[in-house]
Each structure stands twice: as C-alpha cells, then as structure tokens.
Design an enzyme around this catalytic site. Sequence first.
Site, PDB file in Angstrom:
ATOM      1  N   ASP A 158      88.491  37.211 -82.816  1.00  0.00           N
ATOM      2  CA  ASP A 158      87.412  38.096 -83.173  1.00  0.00           C
ATOM      3  C   ASP A 158      87.491  38.482 -84.431  1.00  0.00           C
ATOM      4  OD1 ASP A 158      87.853  38.224 -80.182  1.00  0.00           O
ATOM      5  OD2 ASP A 158      87.904  40.136 -80.415  1.00  0.00           O
TER       6      ASP A 158
ATOM      7  N   ASP B 111      83.938  34.843 -70.864  1.00  0.00           N
ATOM      8  CA  ASP B 111      85.564  34.966 -72.243  1.00  0.00           C
ATOM      9  C   ASP B 111      86.940  34.389 -71.472  1.00  0.00           C
ATOM     10  OD1 ASP B 111      87.291  35.303 -74.170  1.00  0.00           O
ATOM     11  OD2 ASP B 111      86.289  37.639 -73.755  1.00  0.00           O
TER      12      ASP B 111
ATOM     13  N   GLY C 154      87.283  29.039 -80.270  1.00  0.00           N
ATOM     14  CA  GLY C 154      86.624  27.503 -80.831  1.00  0.00           C
ATOM     15  C   GLY C 154      88.509  26.662 -79.979  1.00  0.00           C
TER      16      GLY C 154
HETATM   17  C1  GAL Z   1      87.591  39.149 -76.494  1.00  0.00           C
HETATM   18  C2  GAL Z   1      86.105  38.585 -77.186  1.00  0.00           C
HETATM   19  C3  GAL Z   1      85.690  40.016 -77.150  1.00  0.00           C
HETATM   20  C4  GAL Z   1      85.430  40.845 -76.773  1.00  0.00           C
HETATM   21  C5  GAL Z   1      86.682  40.973 -75.864  1.00  0.00           C
HETATM   22  C6  GAL Z   1      86.823  41.474 -74.365  1.00  0.00           C
HETATM   23  O1  GAL Z   1      88.634  37.853 -75.876  1.00  0.00           O
HETATM   24  O2  GAL Z   1      86.786  37.662 -77.949  1.00  0.00           O
HETATM   25  O3  GAL Z   1      84.537  39.566 -78.615  1.00  0.00           O
HETATM   26  O4  GAL Z   1      84.623  39.988 -75.982  1.00  0.00           O
HETATM   27  O5  GAL Z   1      87.847  39.880 -75.312  1.00  0.00           O
HETATM   28  O6  GAL Z   1      87.409  42.091 -73.546  1.00  0.00           O
END
Ligand code: GAL
Length: 755
Positions: free
Chosen positions: A570, A507, A549
């Site tokens: 999200d 991420d 994306g």
């Molecule tokens: C976001 C991600 C989520 C989750 C979260 C965890 O950036 O899109 O799905 O993983 O971080 O902190």
Amino acid sequence: MKKIYILFIMALLFAISCSTEKKENLIDLNIPWKFKAGDNMAWVAPSFDDSKWVTILPNKIWEDQGFEKLDGFAWYRIRFLLPSSLKEKSLMKDSIQFLLGRIDDCDQVFLNGEMIGQNARTQAIKKAPGNEFIKEQGIWNTERRYVLNVNDERIMWDKENVIAVRVYDQNGAGGMFSKPFAVSMVSFGDYVKFDFTKNTFVFRNDNFISRKFTIENRSGKDDFSGILSLNVISYSTGAVLFHKDTALKLARNSKTETGFSFQTDPSKPSSAEIIFKENLSGQSVTENMELPYILTPAEKKEPRINGARVFGVRPWSPFLFKVAATGEVPLKYSAKDLPEGLTIDSINGLITGALKKKGEYLVNLTVKNISGTATRNLKIVCGNTLSLTPPLGWNSWNCWGLSVSDEKIRQSAEAMKSSGLIDHGWTYINIDDGWEYMHDKDGKILTNSKFPNMYTLCSYVHSLGLKIGIYSSPGPKTCGGYEGSYTFEEKDAEAYAAWGIDYLKYDWCSYGNIAPNPTKAQLKHPYQVMKKAIRKVNRDIHYSLCQYGMGKVWEWGAEVDGNSWRTTGDIEDTWESLSGIGFSQGKCSPYSAPGRWNDPDMLVVGWVGWGPALHYSRLTPSEQYTHISLWSLLSSPLLIGCDLSQLDAFTLNLLTNDEVIAVNQDPLGKQATRAKANESYEVWVKDLEDGSKAIGLFNLTEKPLNVPVDMKDIKLKGRWNMRDIWRQTDLGAVEKHFEMNVLPHGVMLIKVIQN
Ligand code: GAL
C-alpha cells in the site's frame, strides 16, 4: 549543442522541518546496527555478544538489505557512548530522547536490558506468538521517539549503552526505516511543533493565498512567548517576497490555531519559511514548505475533447462511454459512423447501447458550443479485451477506509461531476473494502447497513455518466475483516452484474490462510476462479488484481485475464513511499499493454487519511506533480484517493491537465522505461502512438537541480521539438543535449516530437 535553459534557478533549502539543535548535540545512530532474525529474550542483555550478527542500516527496510522473505521477529542492537557533556551543553536539561525513525510493524525497545518503550498495532499483536507482544497500540508508520528523564536509572552516563530493538513484522516490508536515528536532549524544538495537516492552502481570485495551521506546546511545565515570522521566498531569485512578524504566546500543554495570508503569483514557485522564536532563550523552531504553484493553464471557452481515444467492449455487453469534453456550456455532442446498436445523447455526451459483432469501429466525435467546434476520432474495439487505456477514476480506500458508506459514494460521484473531473475523462467511482455483510442461505452476498441498496446506488452513479466499482477478496474475509468471496465466486459475480458493477478489485487478504506459502499455481488459482465467474456474466467488469506483486504478478496477470494488477504494497502520502514505489516500476514495464496495466497503487493527493479522519496530503506540491507525472508515464490506473467533495484549487488543477492525462491514456499503451538514473535524478521515457516521446526528468534531491540529458541517452537521433506538457507551451528544438532545472522532488514532463 542546444541547451534549454532553466526555468528556476536558486538555492533555498528544502526541508520539512528542523530545530535549532546542532549536530554535536546528538549521537548519530544512523550507522550500521547489528541484526539477527528470530526471537530470543536473552538478546536484550547489554553483555550479550552480538559480534557475530550481521550488520544492517536502520534507515532502510530489511527487504532492501538482503532479507526479502523475512517476516516475524528480528532484533537490532547498537552500542554507543553517552557523554554527560550532552546534557551539560543543552539549554534544556530535563529529558533525553531516543529517536528510532519508524518501525514496520511493531517494536519493543530496551536500553541496557530494560524496556523503555513499545509500539504495536492490533493485528500484529493478535498474530504474535503467545500474544504477549505489547499491550499498547500504535500505528506502524509512526515516529518512534522514546523519552526518559535524565536521572532515569536505565541510562549509563559516560559509559557504553546498548539499545536492543525487538521487531515483529506481519508481512510485506519490515524493520526499521525512515529517519531520524539519534540520541539527543529534548530541546525547545521537540516541545514546540507545527501541524499543517489539518488545513491546506486556500487561493482567492485576487491571488491571495492563505493557510491555517496549529502550533503545539507539548511541554507540561513551560509557557513560551515569542515571535512567529513568515518569509515567502521566490524560488527563481531567492528574494523575500513577503515578510510578517506576529507576537505569540504558547501556553503549556496547548494547541494554538494561527495562520497566514499573503498575495503571490501562483504560477511562480516559491517557498515559505515559518519561524517561532522564543523570547527568553532565543531558541527557535523553523518549518520550510514549498507553496503550491499552478501549472495547468486555465480552460478555454472553445470546446475540446479529452479522455480516451480507444475503448474496448465485449459483444452484447451494456455499452457506456462518456465523451469527455471541456468548453463553455452548453456543449452539443454528436458522433459520425457510430456502429449499429449505439446512440449518443447530444446533451450529456453519453454513448450507450450494445454491439453485437466483434470488430473495430472508427467513430468521429464532434462537440460544439457558442465559441466553436472540436472533432476527434474514437476507436471502438469490440472483442475480448477491456480497458484499452488505463482506468481513470476514484477509490474510497485512501480517504474513507472502512468508514465508506452509500452516502459518501454518492457525494463522491456528484463531486466527480460537479468539479468537472468527468469532463477530463475521470470515470470510475470505486467502493473499496467495508460494504460487505454476509452470504445468506442461498449464497447471495448481502450488503451491510451502510449500503442499504447497492442496485439503486449503482444506477445513481450510472445516471451521472460515471461507472462504479466494487471490492472483494478470494479469501473468506477481506483485509478489513469483512465477508470475502471464497467458495461464493459465481454468486458474487452474478450479484455484481445484477447491481451494475463495472470494476472489481480482488484483494488476496485472508486467502493467505488457504494457501500459506503459495506456489505460482496457487497464486494464480483464486484469480482464475473469479475470472471465470466475472467473464461469464453479461457485463464488462474491469478485473483488478490486488496481491501486492506476489510471484511477480506482472508476468502472469494477463494470463488470468487481469486488466490491472497491483505491483506493490500500500502507498502512503510520503515521499519515501511515493518514490520507493514509483521509481521501482521499471521491472514491470515490458508486461504492460492495452488492457493489461501495472498498478503501483492509488493516488495520494488532496484530503486523504484512510478514514474517517482526514488530513491534507503530506506530499509537497512538487512531489504531487511527480506523482501524477510518473503514474502517467507508467500507464498506471489513475485512481484518485482523496475526498472529492473537498477538492482544493491546487488538487483540481493537478488532476485536470489534459496533456498530462493524454500521456497516461495514450492508445499505444506502452509503459515508460528508465533511460538514465543516479542518486540525484531519474529520467524516464514513454513511447507515444504518434511517434513522439514523453520524458520525465525527476529531481530526487532536496535542492533545485539541473538534470542533463544527452539525446543518445534516450536513443534519439535528429532534431526534435520540445513541449512542456504541464504548462502546455513549446520550448524550441533540440538535437544533442538539453538540461532542465527541476524543483526539489519535482519533475519536468516534456514531450519531444520529431522535427
Ligand atoms: C489492502 C489493499 C488496500 C485496501 C485494503 C482494504 O490489502 O492493498 O488497497 O483495499 O486492503 O482492506
């Protein structure tokens, strides 16, 4: 011309909630506002000349209205006349409310130059220049309702008023959105609120269905006595199937727990109308809700083999494939033509071992029980590409958020098995953010105290026949503020392999500080670094890119050997979020292929909440059928986001339809494309390996709708047999045209097979 007629006719209004306040008792602000990017406190002044500002609608984020790249501050302004007749006409004359939908991320609201309210979230406050933006904390996706006493000096009765909204957005979607946008008197319906999110429907075997809920009286002054009524209304006939009245007293500032229970046929869609009518004023609040309906037929006693028909593995990697099968237990598993190096466990259906040579192997699986025998082929492709069908599993984020722990992962894995989900092909148990501690002096990643021993946890999950996933960031910190992999990529990949990890979600998060305005090459770079690291270890790790994306990742995700990539921000358990994300995936369709999946984010069904407190998904049953159908058509990874240890009958039924899952897992690996769409409906078509097509007819409106399809719209000639995939029943043949009645925000998922 052949028409397939109507599963449900009818006309019940579907609305999440409504009060008795009439339209003329409010000032509608769902009209164009004035808008300007930037920040200047002079813009609060009512006399400020905003005539040169652009106009913008308040009900859509600014990215959807020409401001794709805007982050940071922006202002909205609106002028309106506030007639005193508004309060004179109202039964309750104490307070006036300013309803400003929702605002992403945070806001300060000024009426005639004076602040009347604000809402912010911690991260946004920290980032805002000067850190002066808002002391109060709030969640961005929360109702913006600012209430003033009618005598408040900031209000200009019978004159022009100006609302100015100062918005700060951190990244991604920004600005005002959702609904309602209005000024109105606070009425009975604003004081008395139903809350259905803390409980869900419970089915009993004798077709009794019950649900608990609370009614809150937010008034600090008045107690309310009245009648609580329930009407259950059939979708197909409009008839009232059940009615009940109960006397109820709601003390001021209190929450009352109540509920209902009635007998119904769960295969027939119906809706409930719940009304609380106050005795003295005659005012009422009403909530209409769709009742859960069950579409997936009951499992048969005879064995049936489910899940993936094709499986990718790299030479020498540890092999783990669970033959998913249903039927009366005990089941006995066997496999013919298993390549050298692999064996199958006849009791639990686990194929394990390792393959030495690249190549394609066709294996014939057999599952037997007292009632019969099922056989099916499994193609094993030993090469470089993993995840030849989209991953099916669970991820901790949408329920547990950062409160995830070893215990919760074990419980989830046990529930994946005991609920029977594993028998339908559900495989991965993925730990999201919140497990990390720090790198030690040798660069080894340490887990925090919630995860005492990652190796034993992974071994336990594997012992259940499941696979396990983990999460990290290419940046120094994850989005939740935990330790990321930056500069430790190889060490981390080695640790994952040593623990037995099968899936990595990677991420972007704080990598944004390292590459603030990333070029395409910079977007790719951190993913290439980790790709090298995980492809070096002797373990097959599904590589899931998560960067929302950016830079059209679907165009280059395969180049960095991603097995899937998030295409959006999200998801949330609302229709706006679900439909906004789901129906915008057409642009990514051409890039999806076996081992290379577009990921529109995880499922929001069941008990979700981003931890630790959970609520029941706010999606209606029809919206949940849309969610699973659309994600299946899109060949998306299906990662359940709810608490698996609390699976209710509806959610379990929703997640165990083998014909629906087969659409997602189809070996051709083609993502559906949009064949036809207007404001009211969408039609998506997915090519399947056997030459048949899966077609989703989606109703975007809040009423049942007939969706018409000309076979030429979907480029089909000749005669085709149709099958209702959810109900698993044949519908007859079609040549030129068909129409289907679809429930509000619902779907008809069909398969057409050339006759
Ligand atoms: C976001 C991600 C989520 C989750 C979260 C965890 O950036 O899109 O799905 O993983 O971080 O902190």
